[in-house]
Design a protein around this motif. Sequence first.
Motif, mmCIF file in Angstrom:
data_model
loop_
_atom_site.group_PDB
_atom_site.id
_atom_site.type_symbol
_atom_site.label_atom_id
_atom_site.label_comp_id
_atom_site.label_asym_id
_atom_site.label_seq_id
_atom_site.Cartn_x
_atom_site.Cartn_y
_atom_site.Cartn_z
ATOM 1 N N VAL A 29 0.869 -1.180 0.000
ATOM 2 C CA VAL A 29 0.000 0.000 0.000
ATOM 3 C C VAL A 29 0.907 1.232 0.000
ATOM 4 C CG1 VAL A 29 -1.786 1.271 1.233
ATOM 5 C CG2 VAL A 29 -1.797 -1.226 1.274
ATOM 6 N N PHE A 30 0.761 2.067 -1.029
ATOM 7 C CA PHE A 30 1.596 3.258 -1.152
ATOM 8 C C PHE A 30 1.184 4.314 -0.136
ATOM 9 C CE2 PHE A 30 2.119 1.306 -5.305
ATOM 10 C CZ PHE A 30 3.491 1.365 -5.451
ATOM 11 N N GLU A 31 2.185 4.911 0.516
ATOM 12 C CA GLU A 31 1.944 5.921 1.539
ATOM 13 C C GLU A 31 2.282 7.332 1.047
ATOM 14 O OE1 GLU A 31 0.446 5.102 4.330
ATOM 15 O OE2 GLU A 31 0.553 2.957 3.960
ATOM 16 N N LYS A 32 3.517 7.533 0.567
ATOM 17 C CA LYS A 32 3.926 8.862 0.109
ATOM 18 C C LYS A 32 5.120 8.748 -0.829
ATOM 19 C CE LYS A 32 7.130 9.845 3.891
ATOM 20 N NZ LYS A 32 7.534 10.795 4.913
ATOM 21 N N THR A 33 5.388 9.830 -1.554
ATOM 22 C CA THR A 33 6.539 9.892 -2.451
ATOM 23 C C THR A 33 7.771 10.293 -1.644
ATOM 24 O OG1 THR A 33 5.148 10.485 -4.338
ATOM 25 C CG2 THR A 33 7.489 11.002 -4.511
ATOM 26 N N LEU A 34 8.846 9.520 -1.815
ATOM 27 C CA LEU A 34 10.103 9.805 -1.127
ATOM 28 C C LEU A 34 11.042 10.638 -1.994
ATOM 29 C CD1 LEU A 34 10.788 6.265 0.371
ATOM 30 C CD2 LEU A 34 9.933 8.268 1.589
ATOM 31 N N GLY A 35 10.956 10.433 -3.307
ATOM 32 C CA GLY A 35 11.850 11.145 -4.211
ATOM 33 C C GLY A 35 11.481 10.919 -5.654
#
Length: 125
Positions: A29-35
């Motif tokens: 489950v994707f949470e947030k963009t890191l880069g």
Amino acid sequence: TEESRDALSPTHLSGADKQEERKRLGPYVFEKTLGQGTFGKVKLATISLQEAVAIKILEKAKIVDVSDIERVSREIHILKLVRHPNIIQLYEIIETPRYLFLVMEYCPGGELFDFITKHEKYSVA
């Protein structure tokens, strides 16, 4: 797009007060963009809300030059071979018609390059 919907399906997770829609890739489950990089993004994802992983999402359409193909292939090949506590671990590769998803160990703390430039010196000892 239709292909991205096939790979990344939305899922509804119960929050404390409301439901949030998040994208899912298999058990992740994707949470947030890191880069963000040349060929795509790196996102933080969780497996059953316990283990965090980093997923590098490579857009195949952006990997067109022979040198780019060789660079990505070399990175994947090396990550598959190397097993060391100080090197990020590659857990699995998921391929769809439009994307390559590299599921990797999540290492909190940001980029090594940013750390080195901030501290100016770094001892390898």
